[in-house]
Scaffold this active site. Sequence first.
Site, PDB file in Angstrom:
ATOM      1  N   GLY A  33       1.974  -8.747   7.842  1.00  0.00           N
ATOM      2  CA  GLY A  33       3.280  -8.205   8.223  1.00  0.00           C
ATOM      3  C   GLY A  33       3.566  -8.474   9.692  1.00  0.00           C
ATOM      4  CG  ASP A  38      -6.907  -3.539  -6.144  1.00  0.00           C
ATOM      5  OD1 ASP A  38      -5.893  -3.995  -6.678  1.00  0.00           O
ATOM      6  OD2 ASP A  38      -7.862  -3.034  -6.777  1.00  0.00           O
ATOM      7  NE  ARG A  59      25.762   7.390 -19.477  1.00  0.00           N
ATOM      8  CZ  ARG A  59      26.721   6.473 -19.611  1.00  0.00           C
ATOM      9  NH1 ARG A  59      27.791   6.511 -18.845  1.00  0.00           N
ATOM     10  NH2 ARG A  59      26.595   5.522 -20.501  1.00  0.00           N
ATOM     11  CD  GLU A 115      -3.361   0.521   4.997  1.00  0.00           C
ATOM     12  OE1 GLU A 115      -4.460   1.064   4.833  1.00  0.00           O
ATOM     13  OE2 GLU A 115      -3.042  -0.020   6.074  1.00  0.00           O
ATOM     14  CB  THR A 156      -1.682  -4.744  -4.059  1.00  0.00           C
ATOM     15  OG1 THR A 156      -1.527  -4.827  -5.463  1.00  0.00           O
ATOM     16  CG2 THR A 156      -2.533  -5.899  -3.558  1.00  0.00           C
ATOM     17  N   GLY A 182      21.412   1.339 -18.459  1.00  0.00           N
ATOM     18  CA  GLY A 182      21.826   0.096 -17.796  1.00  0.00           C
ATOM     19  C   GLY A 182      22.175   0.332 -16.338  1.00  0.00           C
TER      20      GLY A 182
HETATM   21  C1  FAD Z   1       3.417  -7.499   0.843  1.00  0.00           C
HETATM   22  C2  FAD Z   1       2.031  -7.485   1.380  1.00  0.00           C
HETATM   23  C3  FAD Z   1       1.795  -7.097   2.692  1.00  0.00           C
HETATM   24  C4  FAD Z   1       0.506  -7.109   3.218  1.00  0.00           C
HETATM   25  N1  FAD Z   1       0.319  -6.844   4.555  1.00  0.00           N
HETATM   26  C5  FAD Z   1      -0.910  -7.032   5.105  1.00  0.00           C
HETATM   27  C6  FAD Z   1      -1.099  -6.924   6.522  1.00  0.00           C
HETATM   28  O1  FAD Z   1      -0.155  -6.653   7.273  1.00  0.00           O
HETATM   29  N2  FAD Z   1      -2.344  -7.148   7.028  1.00  0.00           N
HETATM   30  C7  FAD Z   1      -3.397  -7.449   6.212  1.00  0.00           C
HETATM   31  O2  FAD Z   1      -4.495  -7.637   6.740  1.00  0.00           O
HETATM   32  N3  FAD Z   1      -3.252  -7.572   4.871  1.00  0.00           N
HETATM   33  C8  FAD Z   1      -2.031  -7.383   4.301  1.00  0.00           C
HETATM   34  N4  FAD Z   1      -1.865  -7.519   2.933  1.00  0.00           N
HETATM   35  C9  FAD Z   1      -3.005  -7.906   2.114  1.00  0.00           C
HETATM   36  C10 FAD Z   1      -3.485  -6.817   1.188  1.00  0.00           C
HETATM   37  O3  FAD Z   1      -4.129  -5.813   1.917  1.00  0.00           O
HETATM   38  C11 FAD Z   1      -4.376  -7.468   0.122  1.00  0.00           C
HETATM   39  O4  FAD Z   1      -3.516  -8.207  -0.723  1.00  0.00           O
HETATM   40  C12 FAD Z   1      -5.174  -6.460  -0.672  1.00  0.00           C
HETATM   41  O5  FAD Z   1      -6.184  -5.909   0.121  1.00  0.00           O
HETATM   42  C13 FAD Z   1      -5.795  -7.052  -1.936  1.00  0.00           C
HETATM   43  O6  FAD Z   1      -6.507  -8.209  -1.663  1.00  0.00           O
HETATM   44  P1  FAD Z   1      -6.280  -9.535  -2.531  1.00  0.00           P
HETATM   45  O7  FAD Z   1      -4.824  -9.821  -2.548  1.00  0.00           O
HETATM   46  O8  FAD Z   1      -7.182 -10.581  -2.018  1.00  0.00           O
HETATM   47  O9  FAD Z   1      -6.688  -9.125  -4.016  1.00  0.00           O
HETATM   48  P2  FAD Z   1      -8.143  -9.256  -4.668  1.00  0.00           P
HETATM   49  O10 FAD Z   1      -9.124  -8.543  -3.839  1.00  0.00           O
HETATM   50  O11 FAD Z   1      -8.404 -10.680  -5.018  1.00  0.00           O
HETATM   51  O12 FAD Z   1      -7.909  -8.425  -6.004  1.00  0.00           O
HETATM   52  C14 FAD Z   1      -7.300  -9.013  -7.162  1.00  0.00           C
HETATM   53  C15 FAD Z   1      -7.643  -8.156  -8.391  1.00  0.00           C
HETATM   54  O13 FAD Z   1      -9.047  -8.123  -8.563  1.00  0.00           O
HETATM   55  C16 FAD Z   1      -9.507  -6.805  -8.727  1.00  0.00           C
HETATM   56  N5  FAD Z   1     -10.820  -6.647  -8.088  1.00  0.00           N
HETATM   57  C17 FAD Z   1     -11.202  -7.088  -6.868  1.00  0.00           C
HETATM   58  N6  FAD Z   1     -12.473  -6.716  -6.614  1.00  0.00           N
HETATM   59  C18 FAD Z   1     -12.880  -6.003  -7.689  1.00  0.00           C
HETATM   60  C19 FAD Z   1     -14.092  -5.314  -8.033  1.00  0.00           C
HETATM   61  N7  FAD Z   1     -15.132  -5.245  -7.197  1.00  0.00           N
HETATM   62  N8  FAD Z   1     -14.147  -4.688  -9.218  1.00  0.00           N
HETATM   63  C20 FAD Z   1     -13.104  -4.700 -10.067  1.00  0.00           C
HETATM   64  N9  FAD Z   1     -11.946  -5.330  -9.794  1.00  0.00           N
HETATM   65  C21 FAD Z   1     -11.834  -5.967  -8.633  1.00  0.00           C
HETATM   66  C22 FAD Z   1      -8.460  -5.937  -8.043  1.00  0.00           C
HETATM   67  O14 FAD Z   1      -8.424  -4.648  -8.634  1.00  0.00           O
HETATM   68  C23 FAD Z   1      -7.182  -6.707  -8.295  1.00  0.00           C
HETATM   69  O15 FAD Z   1      -6.642  -6.303  -9.521  1.00  0.00           O
HETATM   70  C24 FAD Z   1      -0.579  -7.474   2.387  1.00  0.00           C
HETATM   71  C25 FAD Z   1      -0.338  -7.836   1.061  1.00  0.00           C
HETATM   72  C26 FAD Z   1       0.934  -7.868   0.558  1.00  0.00           C
HETATM   73  C27 FAD Z   1       1.139  -8.311  -0.864  1.00  0.00           C
END
Ligand code: FAD
Length: 663
Positions: A178, A427, A311, A425, A423, A402
Site C-alpha cells: 500500500g 490470512d 420495502r 494483516e 487475507t 436487485g
Molecule cells: C489489497 C492488498 C493490500 C496489501 N497490503 C500490504 C502492505 O501494505 N504491506 C505488506 O507487506 N503486505 C500487504 N499485503 C499482502 C498480504 O499481507 C498478503 O497477501 C497476505 O499476508 C497473504 O499472503 P499471500 O498472498 O502470499 O498468501 P499465501 O500465504 O500464499 O496464502 C494462500 C492460501 O494458502 C493458505 N495457506 C498458507 N499457508 C498455510 C498453512 N500453513 N496451512 C494452511 N493453509 C495455508 C492460506 O490460508 C490461503 O488460503 C496486501 C495484500 C493485498 C491483497
Amino acid sequence: MPDHVSDRLDPARLQEILDGPWAKVRNAHREHLDERFLPVYGETGDQARERITRLLTELPVELGIASGFPTEYGGNSDVGGSIVATEMLAQVDLSLMVKAGVQWGLFGGAVAALGTRRHHDAYLRDIIAGTIFGCFAMTETGHGSDVQQLRTTCTYDPRTQTFDLHTPHEAARKDYIGNAARDGRMAVVFAQLITDGQQHGVHAWLVPIRDDRGNPLPGVTIGDAGPKAGLLGVDNGRLSFDHVRVPREMLLDRYGQVAEDGTYSSPIENDSRRFFTMLGTLVRGRVSVGGAAAAATKSALAIAVRYGDIRRQFGTPDSDREVLLNDYLAHQRKLLPALATTYALHFAQAELVAALHDVQGSDGPVDEHRQRELESRAAGLKAAQTWHATRTIQTCREACGGAGYLAENRLPSLKADTDVFTTFEGDNTVLLQLVAKGLLTGYRDEFGSLDGWGRASFVAEQVREMVLERTAARSVIERLIGAVPGRDEEVAVTDRGWQLKVFEDREKHLLDGAVRRLRNGAATKKDRPFDIFNDVQDHVLTVAAAHIDRVTLEAFVAAIEDTADPAVQALLSRVCDLYALSVIEANKGWLLEHGRLTPARSKAITAVVNGLLKELRPHLRTLVDGFAIPDAWLHSAMLREEPHRQDAMAAHDAAGDSHAAPA
Ligand SMILES: Cc1cc2nc3c(=O)[nH]c(=O)nc-3n(C[C@H](O)[C@H](O)[C@H](O)COP(=O)(O)OP(=O)(O)OC[C@H]3O[C@@H](n4cnc5c(N)ncnc54)[C@H](O)[C@@H]3O)c2cc1C
C-alpha cells in the site's frame, strides 16, 4: 434482570453502551466527516486514487487517527483512541481507512515500534503530519504468510558503514504494498539481515524510495500491482531493490543492533523469538482491521434493516397492504442472527481494544503473558470479524434484492472493499493456527517451525490450565456456570450458564481431542513431523474457532453485566441469547454427535430461536440505530427513494380503488 423485552427503547441508550470509553472520538468523527469524505460510485481507479490521496491530506488528524503516537511527537499516546478512529473511518470510506491505516498504522506504527529515539526524532512528526508518505513493505511475491522466509537481503559492509539492500530474484519482489504505486516517499522494508557472513533473521529498515518529485531513487524499481477487486483508492504496488545502499542508522534497531564494525547484538538471542516479538509489537494493525470489518458490517446491516422496513413485497389475504420484508421470518433469519453476532463481536472487540490500550499504552515493563494473550486474541478476533463481515455483507446484499446490487446503494463497494480483509494483516486460516498454537502450547517460542507440534506430552500438561483462562468477568461467568443443574433437561436453553457451559465444553472437548490425536501422531509418525500436525489441521482450526466463540460470548456476558440501564440490559440479554443459540444451532451436528445435545433439545433450540426472532423484530431498527451511523454516511440511494415510491404507489392504488368502487 428482566427476562422479557417489552417497550421500544431510545437507541441513544444503546449507543451509550456501544460507544464505550472512546465515545468522544466517535462523536468527533460523526460531526466532522461530512459528504466530502464519502465514497464516489463509479470512479476509475485513477480518480479514486487522486481523491483518496487528497482526502488523506485533508483528514483532520486531531480526530484521532494518529493519536496512538507519543505525545512529544504530536500524538497523544491514546492507543485505543487510534483504533476507534480507524473503525469510524471505515464507516465513511474503506479506501480512506486503508490508506490512512497504511500511513499511520503500518508505516508510522513500524517506525514507532521498531525504531529508536533517533528515528522517532527524525521522522515521527512528519509522518504524523502526513508530510512524509510511507509504505510497510513486508510481503514478497513468493512469501506472504510465512514472512520469516523473506528472500530480500540487507547485508552490512563495515567499510562503507552501509547496508546493501537487494532483491535477488522476482519471488523476492515486495508485492501488494500500500502507498507504493503512487504516493510513498519512504518504506519500512523487511529483509534478512546479514553481517560478518552470518544471517540474523528478518529485520526492518527505513528506506527512501522516491525523490521529492516522485521519481524512484537509483536502484529502486517501482511497479503498480494493477487493477484490484476493491479498495480502488489505495495505490498498491511492487518494489525491487538493486544493491541499494542504506546507511547503518536506518536499521530500525530496537530489537537488533549492528555496530560500526559489523558486530550484531540483540536483547533477544533466538532469531525466531526476536522476529515474533517484533511482529507482536505491530499487533495494532490486526486489531484495526478487525474493528474496521465490524464497522463495515454495521453499515451493511443498517442499510439492509432500514430497507427491509420500507420495502414491501407480496400481499396477504387479510390486508390491502403488501408485507414489509422485515416481517418475513426468512428475512429475520437472515438479518437478526447476523446482527446478534455483530453485537457479540462488538463487545469482544471493545474488550480487546481496552486490553491493547493497557498493554501498549503503559510505559512499564512488558507483561509477556498479557502480550501473548493479546496477540492471540487479536489474531482470532481479526479472523472472526473479517469472515463475519464477508458473510454478512453478502447476506445484506441479497436481502436488498436487485437494489442491493447497484453501486449507488453502497453494498457492492462494502463487499468489494472488505473482501481482502480476510487475507491482509494475516490470512485468516494462518491466524487461526496461531490461536490454536497458543492454546496447545501456551508459549510461542517455536512458532516458526513445526517441531513444537510434536511435543504432545508437554502440550497435554498445558491444556487444562490454558483453556480455563478468561479475561472477562471471570467470577460472573463461573457463578453462572456453577448454577447450572447437573441434568440438561432441567434447564432452559436460554439459561446463560447453560449456554456458557456448552461453549466451554465444546472448546475443551475439541482441544482434548486435538491433543490426543497429536499425541498419537507423535508416537506413530516420529520421523514425519509435518504429518503429525497436518493430519489434524482441520481439527486444530476448529479448536481455535470454538475458542474465539467462547471468548466472544464471555465478552458479551461481561458487557451485559456492566450495563446499568435495565431496559438496555434486557434487550442485550435477548440479543445475547440469539447469538449463543445461533452458534449452538450452527454446531448442532457436532453437539449431537458428541452427546452434548439430545435430539429433543436440539429441536427445541430451533423453536426458541424463531421465538427470539419474533420478540426482537420490533427492536430490529433500534438495534441498528444504536450503532449511531449518521444517515449521510450510509450513502444509499434506495433508503431515500423507496419511501417516495411506496407513497406514490399507495396514492395511485387509493385513486384506483375510488374509481373501482362504483362498479
Ligand atoms: C489489497 C492488498 C493490500 C496489501 N497490503 C500490504 C502492505 O501494505 N504491506 C505488506 O507487506 N503486505 C500487504 N499485503 C499482502 C498480504 O499481507 C498478503 O497477501 C497476505 O499476508 C497473504 O499472503 P499471500 O498472498 O502470499 O498468501 P499465501 O500465504 O500464499 O496464502 C494462500 C492460501 O494458502 C493458505 N495457506 C498458507 N499457508 C498455510 C498453512 N500453513 N496451512 C494452511 N493453509 C495455508 C492460506 O490460508 C490461503 O488460503 C496486501 C495484500 C493485498 C491483497
